[in-house]
Design an enzyme around this catalytic site. Structure first.
Site, short mmCIF file in Angstrom:
data_model
loop_
_atom_site.label_atom_id
_atom_site.label_comp_id
_atom_site.label_asym_id
_atom_site.label_seq_id
_atom_site.Cartn_x
_atom_site.Cartn_y
_atom_site.Cartn_z
N ASN A 166 0.97 -0.98 0.16
CA ASN A 166 0.10 -0.14 -0.03
C ASN A 166 0.61 1.39 0.01
OD1 ASN A 166 0.98 0.04 2.61
ND2 ASN A 166 -0.95 -0.06 3.58
N HIS B 248 3.43 1.78 2.10
CA HIS B 248 4.02 2.62 3.21
C HIS B 248 5.51 2.16 3.35
CE1 HIS B 248 3.24 -1.82 5.29
NE2 HIS B 248 4.51 -1.78 4.92
#
Ligand code: F6R
Length: 261
Positions: A136, A138
């Site tokens: 995602n 991060h």
């Protein structure tokens, strides 16, 4: 961003190790920022090999890890303390006391976060920060929509990250939902950031990091504002990049001193 694409995860890892080893040879007293997870495992094995076979020296190095799970003691097999001990620290000549990992069991976690930041400052800042990237986007455990100027703090993992890492834990109840992580602002102060990425499951995040807008929807995109970030990706992770040919062109035309190999 400097974007380097290699065919395989093996080549990505060996090049990453080479960048770290080059720094250790040039600056034996360097400060390294370290990551955990699947991505750097092969890189750490190569550093161990270089230590054993070529005497790569860690005796003056200081390290700071990105993150740790809240509530997992250092002896827990899924803690990042355990991971680092098993996958690097006990195999090289890092002196005890020169390695730092956030303490997810600190009695006062908020104070501990300030202390961690202070320890990084006292060591003179991080020369080279090693990073993986979540599917995602991060980095550390700075999840989408968090501040791009955050400092070391206690963060809540997203459902996506919990899902991606669920296989490390026997039951969902055992998997911590909270972590202590360096912030994006902390990471951005490192002199050089290297992001390693491999596998198709990282391809959307890699595209957003390099070619997307700078946005908290992809925390790694904050590295576009960093003066020296190198992304080393395998061809699966790089598959969705629009400018593939451009990155290859740049690599072919680097001056000798700009090349790692
Ligand atoms: C680990 C960390 C995370 C991982 C990321 C990718 O210390 O901070 O950002 O780098 O979740 O994990 P892997 O490498 O397991 O895909």
């Amino acid at each position: 961003m400097e974007v380097i694409i290699r065919d395989t995860v093996e080549e990505v890892s060996l090049l990453g190790a080479q960048v770290v080893a080059q720094l250790l040879r040039q600056k034996p007293q360097c400060v390294l920022g370290l990551a955990t997870g699947r991505t750097p495992l092969r890189l750490y094995r190569e550093l161990i090999r270089l230590h054993e076979k070529e005497k790569l020296d860690f005796s003056q190095v200081t390290t700071f890890n990105l993150d740790e799970y809240v509530g997992l003691p250092p002896g827990h097999p899924q803690s990042y303390h355990f991971y680092m001990r098993e996958n690097l620290f006990r195999h090289v000549n890092l002196p005890p006391g020169s390695t730092h990992i956030p303490d997810g069991c600190a009695p006062d976690l908020r104070f501990h976060c300030f202390e961690y930041e202070e320890a990084i400052r006292a060591a003179g800042g991080i020369d080279l920060q090693l990073l993986g990237i979540g599917s995602n986007g991060h980095i550390g455990f700075n999840e989408p929509t968090g501040s791009l100027n955050s400092r070391t703090w206690i963060k809540i993992l997203s459902e996506k990250t919990l899902h991606d890492n669920a296989s490390h834990f026997a039951t969902p109840e055992e998997q911590p939902r909270h972590v202590v992580t360096m912030g994006i602002g902390t990471i951005r102060e490192a002199g050089h950031c290297i992001v390693l990425a491999s596998g198709a499951q990282k391809s959307n995040a890699v595209k957003a990091m390099i070619e997307g807008p700078v946005s908290s929807m992809c925390p790694a995109s904050a590295l576009q504002l960093h003066p020296r970030t190198t992304v080393i990706a395998d061809s699966d992770a790089a598959a969705r990049l629009d400018q593939l040919e451009h990155y290859r062109w740049i690599e072919q035309h680097k001056l000798g001193w700009q090349k790692y190999s």
